[in-house]
Design a protein around this motif. Structure first.
Motif, PDB file in Angstrom:
ATOM      1  N   MET A  57       1.406   7.117  -6.541  1.00  0.00           N
ATOM      2  CA  MET A  57       0.438   7.958  -6.997  1.00  0.00           C
ATOM      3  C   MET A  57       1.368   9.246  -6.805  1.00  0.00           C
ATOM      4  O   MET A  57       0.970  10.636  -7.259  1.00  0.00           O
ATOM      5  N   LYS A  58       2.089   9.553  -5.597  1.00  0.00           N
ATOM      6  CA  LYS A  58       2.225  10.885  -5.236  1.00  0.00           C
ATOM      7  C   LYS A  58       3.551  10.768  -6.508  1.00  0.00           C
ATOM      8  O   LYS A  58       2.927  12.432  -7.299  1.00  0.00           O
TER       9      LYS A  58
ATOM     10  N   ASP B  46       3.645   9.841  -9.530  1.00  0.00           N
ATOM     11  CA  ASP B  46       2.574  10.217 -10.466  1.00  0.00           C
ATOM     12  C   ASP B  46       2.000  11.729 -10.998  1.00  0.00           C
ATOM     13  O   ASP B  46       2.135  12.269 -11.886  1.00  0.00           O
ATOM     14  N   ALA B  47       1.436  11.835  -9.822  1.00  0.00           N
ATOM     15  CA  ALA B  47       0.593  13.697  -9.450  1.00  0.00           C
ATOM     16  C   ALA B  47       2.058  15.044  -9.441  1.00  0.00           C
ATOM     17  O   ALA B  47       2.059  15.419 -10.631  1.00  0.00           O
TER      18      ALA B  47
ATOM     19  N   GLU C  87       3.461  14.763 -13.446  1.00  0.00           N
ATOM     20  CA  GLU C  87       1.624  15.311 -14.281  1.00  0.00           C
ATOM     21  C   GLU C  87       1.853  16.682 -13.924  1.00  0.00           C
ATOM     22  O   GLU C  87       1.408  17.667 -14.584  1.00  0.00           O
TER      23      GLU C  87
ATOM     24  N   LYS D 271       1.908   1.577  -3.023  1.00  0.00           N
ATOM     25  CA  LYS D 271       1.285   2.831  -4.490  1.00  0.00           C
ATOM     26  C   LYS D 271       0.927   3.596  -3.725  1.00  0.00           C
ATOM     27  O   LYS D 271       1.185   4.805  -5.043  1.00  0.00           O
ATOM     28  N   GLU D 272       1.100   4.311  -2.336  1.00  0.00           N
ATOM     29  CA  GLU D 272       0.717   5.337  -2.505  1.00  0.00           C
ATOM     30  C   GLU D 272       1.044   6.009  -3.197  1.00  0.00           C
ATOM     31  O   GLU D 272       1.379   7.830  -3.155  1.00  0.00           O
ATOM     32  N   GLN D 273       3.052   6.206  -2.737  1.00  0.00           N
ATOM     33  CA  GLN D 273       4.381   6.630  -3.342  1.00  0.00           C
ATOM     34  C   GLN D 273       4.223   6.708  -4.482  1.00  0.00           C
ATOM     35  O   GLN D 273       4.535   8.056  -5.461  1.00  0.00           O
TER      36      GLN D 273
ATOM     37  N   GLN E 177       0.999  -1.557  -0.049  1.00  0.00           N
ATOM     38  CA  GLN E 177      -0.445  -0.312   0.207  1.00  0.00           C
ATOM     39  C   GLN E 177       0.996   0.729  -0.527  1.00  0.00           C
ATOM     40  O   GLN E 177       0.720   2.457  -0.782  1.00  0.00           O
TER      41      GLN E 177
END
Length: 317
Positions: A300-301, A303-304, A307, A296-298, A293
């Protein structure tokens, strides 16, 4: 199988129910014939008040000339048809009194070291359904392999892993359940006598059998098994000794029985080891899940962030 195994399909066979006298005559005959193939042959003690029979059940073990073949047995018994549902093999044997009809013989092949228990567990028809429902709330389960104790901590996540084998010696199990082995070894004269025997189990509590508290399997038995339905709907409500049995069992809890079983069957070390291993596996799994988890959160961070950086670069351009 209920005597209906051969009544379906493209070429069904008629297997009418047998009266008691014919059933016993054929049971003796098949017992003798199967004894030429197996060293151990026996039939379960009959259920009480049963006037007709849909099939004949025999348990066997230890082939005399292994490996045995169903084809050889079919030839010896002059069977017209066989169906295999290992370890049970069904044979359609010509009816001795009604031409063109047949008798269904179900042969269950057992391992030699399980033979005695499997026979014991099939005795008296539905009796073990009654006893099994009564002992379940105390963390005990009796199946075709023996008596088991369920570990509460594990059960809600992995029922199979929670099962700890206690014993498969009939007299030992009956004694632990508070049941008389002499009474169990004989046929009961009436269904009510069998019901009284089930109620003599030291874990019996009438409230266990209340309809609104029955498990799904018990509710199915209420529909499919007339004896179970009769016990719940007719026998227990009119039984005047119910209150006394509630008082007798009031001191027993699942926790008390759990500790008693560990000592009685010398299973404490095994259970403690299993609980320790289960906790370790659960902790390892939780750590892996937490790490997964976190990654996964890292991601997502990251990717954000990427972006946002791209959008910022594009706006400056």
């Amino acid at each position: 199988m209920g005597g209906k195994t051969f009544s379906h399909g493209p070429e069904p066979l008629s297997t009418p129910r047998m009266p008691l006298a014919l059933y016993r005559c054929l049971l003796d005959r098949f017992h003798v014939q199967l004894a030429t193939f197996f060293e151990q042959v026996a039939s379960p003690v009959e259920a009480p008040e049963k006037a007709t029979f849909g099939d004949i059940d025999l348990l066997v073990a230890t082939p005399r000339n292994p490996p045995f073949t169903v084809a050889a047995i079919a030839i010896a018994l002059n069977a017209k048809r066989t169906l295999s549902f290992p370890p049970v093999y069904s044979l359609a044997v010509p009816h001795p009194e009604i031409e063109g009809n047949f008798v269904q013989l179900d042969i269950q092949v057992c391992e030699a070291d399980h033979f005695e228990w499997e026979l014991f567990h099939k005795n008296h028809g539905d009796l073990w359904n009654l006893i099994g429902t009564g002992i379940r709330p105390f963390g005990l389960t009796a199946n075709d392999m023996g008596l088991y104790l369920r570990i509460p901590e594990i059960e809600h996540e992995n029922r199979k892993r929670a099962m700890v084998f206690l014993n498969a010696e009939p007299d030992t199990v009956l004694s632990f359940l508070g049941l008389d082995s002499t009474s169990f070894s004989r046929p009961f004269d009436t269904v009510e006598a069998m019901f009284e025997f089930a109620c003599s189990c030291r874990f019996f509590r009438p409230q266990t059998y209340k309809k609104d508290g029955l498990k799904s399997n018990d509710r199915k038995r209420m529909i499919q098994r007339e004896i179970f339905k009769r016990f719940v709907e007719e026998f227990l409500p009119k039984r005047t000794l119910g209150v006394q049995h509630i008082e007798d069992a009031s001191g027993l809890t699942r926790e008390v029985v759990f500790e008693e079983a560990l000592g009685h069957f010398d299973k404490r070390q095994e259970v403690e080891t299993r609980i320790r291993e289960w906790r370790q596996e659960r902790d390892d799994f939780n750590r892996k899940q937490a790490a997964r988890q976190w990654r996964k959160e890292q991601a997502m961070k990251d990717d954000a962030y990427t972006e946002a950086w791209i959008q910022s670069s594009e706006s400056k351009a």
